[in-house]
Scaffold this active site. Structure first.
Site, PDB file in Angstrom:
ATOM      1  N   GLU A  38      16.437  14.906  33.878  1.00  0.00           N
ATOM      2  CA  GLU A  38      17.345  14.870  35.039  1.00  0.00           C
ATOM      3  C   GLU A  38      17.021  16.034  35.960  1.00  0.00           C
ATOM      4  O   GLU A  38      16.923  17.180  35.533  1.00  0.00           O
ATOM      5  CB  GLU A  38      18.804  14.942  34.555  1.00  0.00           C
ATOM      6  CG  GLU A  38      19.839  15.245  35.626  1.00  0.00           C
ATOM      7  CD  GLU A  38      19.870  14.261  36.811  1.00  0.00           C
ATOM      8  OE1 GLU A  38      19.832  13.044  36.587  1.00  0.00           O
ATOM      9  OE2 GLU A  38      19.904  14.748  37.971  1.00  0.00           O
ATOM     10  N   GLY A  51      34.424   0.558  41.712  1.00  0.00           N
ATOM     11  CA  GLY A  51      35.028  -0.703  41.294  1.00  0.00           C
ATOM     12  C   GLY A  51      34.232  -1.340  40.170  1.00  0.00           C
ATOM     13  O   GLY A  51      33.005  -1.369  40.220  1.00  0.00           O
ATOM     14  N   ARG A 136      34.538   8.016  39.541  1.00  0.00           N
ATOM     15  CA  ARG A 136      33.117   8.178  39.217  1.00  0.00           C
ATOM     16  C   ARG A 136      32.839   9.392  38.333  1.00  0.00           C
ATOM     17  O   ARG A 136      32.179   9.304  37.305  1.00  0.00           O
ATOM     18  CB  ARG A 136      32.292   8.360  40.492  1.00  0.00           C
ATOM     19  CG  ARG A 136      31.975   7.113  41.194  1.00  0.00           C
ATOM     20  CD  ARG A 136      31.296   7.408  42.506  1.00  0.00           C
ATOM     21  NE  ARG A 136      30.987   6.186  43.185  1.00  0.00           N
ATOM     22  CZ  ARG A 136      29.848   5.512  43.033  1.00  0.00           C
ATOM     23  NH1 ARG A 136      28.896   5.958  42.261  1.00  0.00           N
ATOM     24  NH2 ARG A 136      29.648   4.390  43.676  1.00  0.00           N
ATOM     25  N   ARG A 223      33.268   8.471  53.220  1.00  0.00           N
ATOM     26  CA  ARG A 223      33.993   8.220  51.968  1.00  0.00           C
ATOM     27  C   ARG A 223      34.885   9.401  51.656  1.00  0.00           C
ATOM     28  O   ARG A 223      34.484  10.537  51.848  1.00  0.00           O
ATOM     29  CB  ARG A 223      33.029   8.110  50.779  1.00  0.00           C
ATOM     30  CG  ARG A 223      31.909   7.191  50.970  1.00  0.00           C
ATOM     31  CD  ARG A 223      30.805   7.437  49.962  1.00  0.00           C
ATOM     32  NE  ARG A 223      31.080   6.803  48.689  1.00  0.00           N
ATOM     33  CZ  ARG A 223      30.208   6.739  47.696  1.00  0.00           C
ATOM     34  NH1 ARG A 223      29.018   7.291  47.821  1.00  0.00           N
ATOM     35  NH2 ARG A 223      30.508   6.166  46.577  1.00  0.00           N
ATOM     36  N   ASP A 346      19.912   1.110  39.767  1.00  0.00           N
ATOM     37  CA  ASP A 346      19.586   1.244  41.195  1.00  0.00           C
ATOM     38  C   ASP A 346      18.094   1.483  41.421  1.00  0.00           C
ATOM     39  O   ASP A 346      17.573   1.147  42.490  1.00  0.00           O
ATOM     40  CB  ASP A 346      20.384   2.410  41.817  1.00  0.00           C
ATOM     41  CG  ASP A 346      21.731   1.935  42.351  1.00  0.00           C
ATOM     42  OD1 ASP A 346      22.187   0.850  41.925  1.00  0.00           O
ATOM     43  OD2 ASP A 346      22.334   2.651  43.171  1.00  0.00           O
TER      44      ASP A 346
HETATM   45  C1  LIG Z   1      29.307   3.942  49.113  1.00  0.00           C
HETATM   46  C2  LIG Z   1      28.996   3.295  47.770  1.00  0.00           C
HETATM   47  C3  LIG Z   1      30.029   2.665  47.075  1.00  0.00           C
HETATM   48  C4  LIG Z   1      29.753   2.004  45.856  1.00  0.00           C
HETATM   49  N1  LIG Z   1      30.761   1.351  45.213  1.00  0.00           N
HETATM   50  C5  LIG Z   1      30.495   0.652  44.094  1.00  0.00           C
HETATM   51  C6  LIG Z   1      31.528  -0.065  43.408  1.00  0.00           C
HETATM   52  O1  LIG Z   1      32.689  -0.055  43.815  1.00  0.00           O
HETATM   53  N2  LIG Z   1      31.199  -0.753  42.276  1.00  0.00           N
HETATM   54  C7  LIG Z   1      29.927  -0.773  41.785  1.00  0.00           C
HETATM   55  O2  LIG Z   1      29.692  -1.424  40.752  1.00  0.00           O
HETATM   56  N3  LIG Z   1      28.929  -0.080  42.391  1.00  0.00           N
HETATM   57  C8  LIG Z   1      29.178   0.616  43.525  1.00  0.00           C
HETATM   58  N4  LIG Z   1      28.177   1.303  44.143  1.00  0.00           N
HETATM   59  C9  LIG Z   1      26.838   1.307  43.521  1.00  0.00           C
HETATM   60  C10 LIG Z   1      26.761   2.294  42.368  1.00  0.00           C
HETATM   61  O3  LIG Z   1      27.182   3.552  42.822  1.00  0.00           O
HETATM   62  C11 LIG Z   1      25.341   2.370  41.841  1.00  0.00           C
HETATM   63  O4  LIG Z   1      24.881   1.072  41.550  1.00  0.00           O
HETATM   64  C12 LIG Z   1      25.233   3.228  40.581  1.00  0.00           C
HETATM   65  O5  LIG Z   1      25.797   4.500  40.781  1.00  0.00           O
HETATM   66  C13 LIG Z   1      23.774   3.385  40.187  1.00  0.00           C
HETATM   67  O6  LIG Z   1      23.666   4.218  39.070  1.00  0.00           O
HETATM   68  P1  LIG Z   1      22.236   4.713  38.580  1.00  0.00           P
HETATM   69  O7  LIG Z   1      22.505   5.533  37.366  1.00  0.00           O
HETATM   70  O8  LIG Z   1      21.299   3.568  38.486  1.00  0.00           O
HETATM   71  O9  LIG Z   1      21.708   5.642  39.744  1.00  0.00           O
HETATM   72  P2  LIG Z   1      22.275   7.069  40.193  1.00  0.00           P
HETATM   73  O10 LIG Z   1      23.726   7.161  39.981  1.00  0.00           O
HETATM   74  O11 LIG Z   1      21.751   7.298  41.568  1.00  0.00           O
HETATM   75  O12 LIG Z   1      21.596   8.106  39.180  1.00  0.00           O
HETATM   76  C14 LIG Z   1      20.246   8.456  39.303  1.00  0.00           C
HETATM   77  C15 LIG Z   1      20.030   9.789  38.588  1.00  0.00           C
HETATM   78  O13 LIG Z   1      18.633  10.078  38.599  1.00  0.00           O
HETATM   79  C16 LIG Z   1      18.426  11.429  38.988  1.00  0.00           C
HETATM   80  N5  LIG Z   1      17.094  11.494  39.609  1.00  0.00           N
HETATM   81  C17 LIG Z   1      16.706  10.946  40.778  1.00  0.00           C
HETATM   82  N6  LIG Z   1      15.400  11.206  41.012  1.00  0.00           N
HETATM   83  C18 LIG Z   1      14.961  11.932  39.951  1.00  0.00           C
HETATM   84  C19 LIG Z   1      13.708  12.488  39.620  1.00  0.00           C
HETATM   85  N7  LIG Z   1      12.631  12.344  40.411  1.00  0.00           N
HETATM   86  N8  LIG Z   1      13.608  13.191  38.459  1.00  0.00           N
HETATM   87  C20 LIG Z   1      14.680  13.340  37.632  1.00  0.00           C
HETATM   88  N9  LIG Z   1      15.901  12.843  37.918  1.00  0.00           N
HETATM   89  C21 LIG Z   1      16.031  12.135  39.055  1.00  0.00           C
HETATM   90  C22 LIG Z   1      19.569  11.707  39.957  1.00  0.00           C
HETATM   91  O14 LIG Z   1      19.810  13.093  40.085  1.00  0.00           O
HETATM   92  C23 LIG Z   1      20.716  10.964  39.285  1.00  0.00           C
HETATM   93  O15 LIG Z   1      21.370  11.749  38.319  1.00  0.00           O
HETATM   94  C24 LIG Z   1      28.420   1.993  45.336  1.00  0.00           C
HETATM   95  C25 LIG Z   1      27.391   2.672  46.017  1.00  0.00           C
HETATM   96  C26 LIG Z   1      27.674   3.314  47.228  1.00  0.00           C
HETATM   97  C27 LIG Z   1      26.548   4.012  47.955  1.00  0.00           C
END
Ligand SMILES: Cc1cc2nc3c(=O)[nH]c(=O)nc-3n(C[C@H](O)[C@H](O)[C@H](O)COP(=O)(O)OP(=O)(O)OC[C@H]3O[C@@H](n4cnc5c(N)ncnc54)[C@H](O)[C@@H]3O)c2cc1C
Length: 467
Positions: A38, A51, A136, A223, A346
């Site tokens: 991380e 949500g 969150r 937000r 994501d």
């Molecule tokens: C405005 C908004 C509202 C949302 N509302 C909803 C909702 O109501 N319901 C819902 O289901 N989804 C919602 N989403 C989507 C949801 O937030 C994401 O789908 C989810 O957080 C993705 O999680 P993740 O762990 O895949 O990515 P992230 O949460 O982005 O985590 C990625 C991690 O990787 C780390 N990282 C990145 N690059 C590197 C690197 N090169 N080396 C090491 N570490 C790295 C980052 O620091 C982070 O900790 C919303 C998104 C937005 C923008």
């Protein structure tokens, strides 16, 4: 005499967000060794609401039953306040509840003095389609409390490159910004919207790294969490207590209640179509720009929104961040894997948030990937060589649905912001309602149990052909 079980391959998970930590719980339960890299010095998430639809809630059951229990205790069940509502959210195919998901309002309509603010239409969370919200930061803390972060997570380790071995043998190299290197048998990119692993993958797929970058959707969002008392002052307890979406020209505003321990908030997100369609990036990881309450108010005033909407924006903080909404709509991956590198969450399918389902689809991903690993282990076939089969099976089962979310979410925002001509004719509200219902059904109605069974069947067939 039967041979001892083969050692399981070691995985590197890149990123420690919601996807990675949830996946880590599942891998741990299967005994799959893994290390998380991380970039931040500690776990970080926004103080905002998230949500969770019924598909997300049900996926948790297949990932880790402890998550279901904590979810039931901590989530705010919007429109499903009874304990029975919680059960309905989690039960597959059981008809019943008819509670409200979101009330859709005309954000430009000003009610007369003493007149009640009435929705144009209501999307019901009927037939097992409940909805809940978690805080969150609090949810990430829950995950961080269950994962042995001291053991599993290497904090302050930003991945700058991932190098596949030249042939099918050898380990995958992970290059870190501090000049050090790590190795693993396989890499799972959980590094979110600005994923580095996606770029590496795009290159491996022959399309070049640049195409692996996410793109600006042309919309941004303000937000914040509004303290409950202020929210009630602005729109009254009844309106604050349900999820509301105020539609309008080129903007929309979404609010829903969310609890954090004993504190209650109104989660507010104000979405704007950016006339410039250009996001002034300050750096490779910058999705936010500093903004003020006055900016948000200006955006909505200028578009002719009513006093009720402006009232809500007036009770937000003086300083608010403005988020550029990025996704992979214009640059979808043709595969979620190459060799022993894959992406999930994501990193694979960054989406705008207009179906409220991005994280929910991440949970579905994990339920499916966990089932694939489980089947390979049950057949004593989870070797380094078989990793590519697991990743290919994941791609086969998830990519189409995940990319649908990305595309449909963009369209949903245009619908709410009155930007799609066919929905602008008189009397098109019914048509709009039907359209939203049908798309939400596609998100929520996903049968996680069937997907898990399908994953196991698929994996077993793949491995049977594998001598
Ligand atoms: C405005 C908004 C509202 C949302 N509302 C909803 C909702 O109501 N319901 C819902 O289901 N989804 C919602 N989403 C989507 C949801 O937030 C994401 O789908 C989810 O957080 C993705 O999680 P993740 O762990 O895949 O990515 P992230 O949460 O982005 O985590 C990625 C991690 O990787 C780390 N990282 C990145 N690059 C590197 C690197 N090169 N080396 C090491 N570490 C790295 C980052 O620091 C982070 O900790 C919303 C998104 C937005 C923008």
């Amino acid at each position: 005499m039967s041979s001892p079980p083969l050692p399981l391959p070691h995985l590197a998970l890149i990123g420690a967000g919601i996807t990675s930590l949830t996946l880590s719980l599942r891998l741990t339960s299967l005994g799959i060794p893994h290390t998380i890299y991380e970039q931040s010095p500690s776990l970080t998430e926004l103080g905002a609401g998230l949500g969770f639809g019924p598909n997300a809630a049900r996926a948790l059951e297949y990932i880790d039953p402890r998550l279901v229990e904590i979810f039931n205790q901590t989530a705010t069940f919007v429109g499903t306040p009874s304990p029975q509502g919680k059960e309905l959210l989690l039960q597959e195919g059981k008809a019943g509840d008819d509670k409200i998901w979101i009330e859709f309002l005309d954000g430009t309509k000003q009610p007369e003095e003493g007149e009640e603010l009435k929705p144009e239409f209501v999307i019901r969370a009927g037939n097992n389609k409940g909805h809940a919200a978690v805080h969150r930061g609090a949810w990430l803390d829950v995950l961080g409390g269950l994962v042995d972060t001291r053991e599993r997570v290497r904090f302050g380790k930003r991945v700058v490159d991932v190098v596949l071995p030249a042939g099918s043998k050898g380990r995958v190299k992970i290059l870190l910004a501090d000049g050090t290197e790590a190795e693993a048998d396989g890499v799972v990119g959980c590094d979110g919207v600005k994923s580095k692993v996606r770029q590496v993958l795009m290159e491996a797929l022959g399309e070049g790294r640049e195409k692996g970058k996410c793109g600006y959707s042309g919309k941004y969002a303000y937000r914040c969490l509004v303290p409950w008392g202020k929210a009630v002052e602005a729109v009254g307890e009844d309106r604050a207590g349900v999820s509301s979406l105020w539609m309008g020209p080129n903007r929309h505003l979404l609010t829903f209640p969310v609890d954090k321990q004993d504190e209650k908030f109104l989660n507010l997100v104000a979405f704007v179509t950016d006339e410039s369609q250009v996001w002034p990036e300050r750096g490779p990881a910058s999705l936010t720009l500093p903004a003020t309450k006055a900016d948000a108010l200006g955006d909505f005033e200028q578009a002719g929104f009513s006093d009720s909407v402006l009232q809500l924006l007036k009770v937000t903080n003086e300083k608010m961040d403005k988020w550029g909404l990025y996704d992979v709509a214009d640059r979808p991956l043709s595969k979620f894997y190459s060799g022993r590198i894959m992406v999930i969450g994501d990193a694979a399918h960054a989406s705008t948030p207009h179906h409220g389902s991005g994280a929910g689809f991440c949970m579905e991903d994990i339920a499916v990937l966990g089932a694939l690993f489980e089947e390979a282990i049950a057949r004593q076939r989870l070797t380094v060589d078989a990793l590519e089969d697991v990743f290919a099976a994941f791609d086969n089962q998830r990519r189409e649905r995940d990319q649908w979310l990305v595309n449909s979410s963009r369209r949903a925002a245009d619908l709410y912001q009155w930007r799609i001509p066919e929905f602008l004719k008189p009397n098109s509200l019914e048509k709009m309602k039907a359209d939203i219902e049908q798309r939400q059904e596609f998100c929520w109605g996903f049968n996680v149990g069937a997907a898990v069974r399908e994953a196991k069947k698929h994996m077993s067939e793949r491995l049977a052909a594998y001598k």
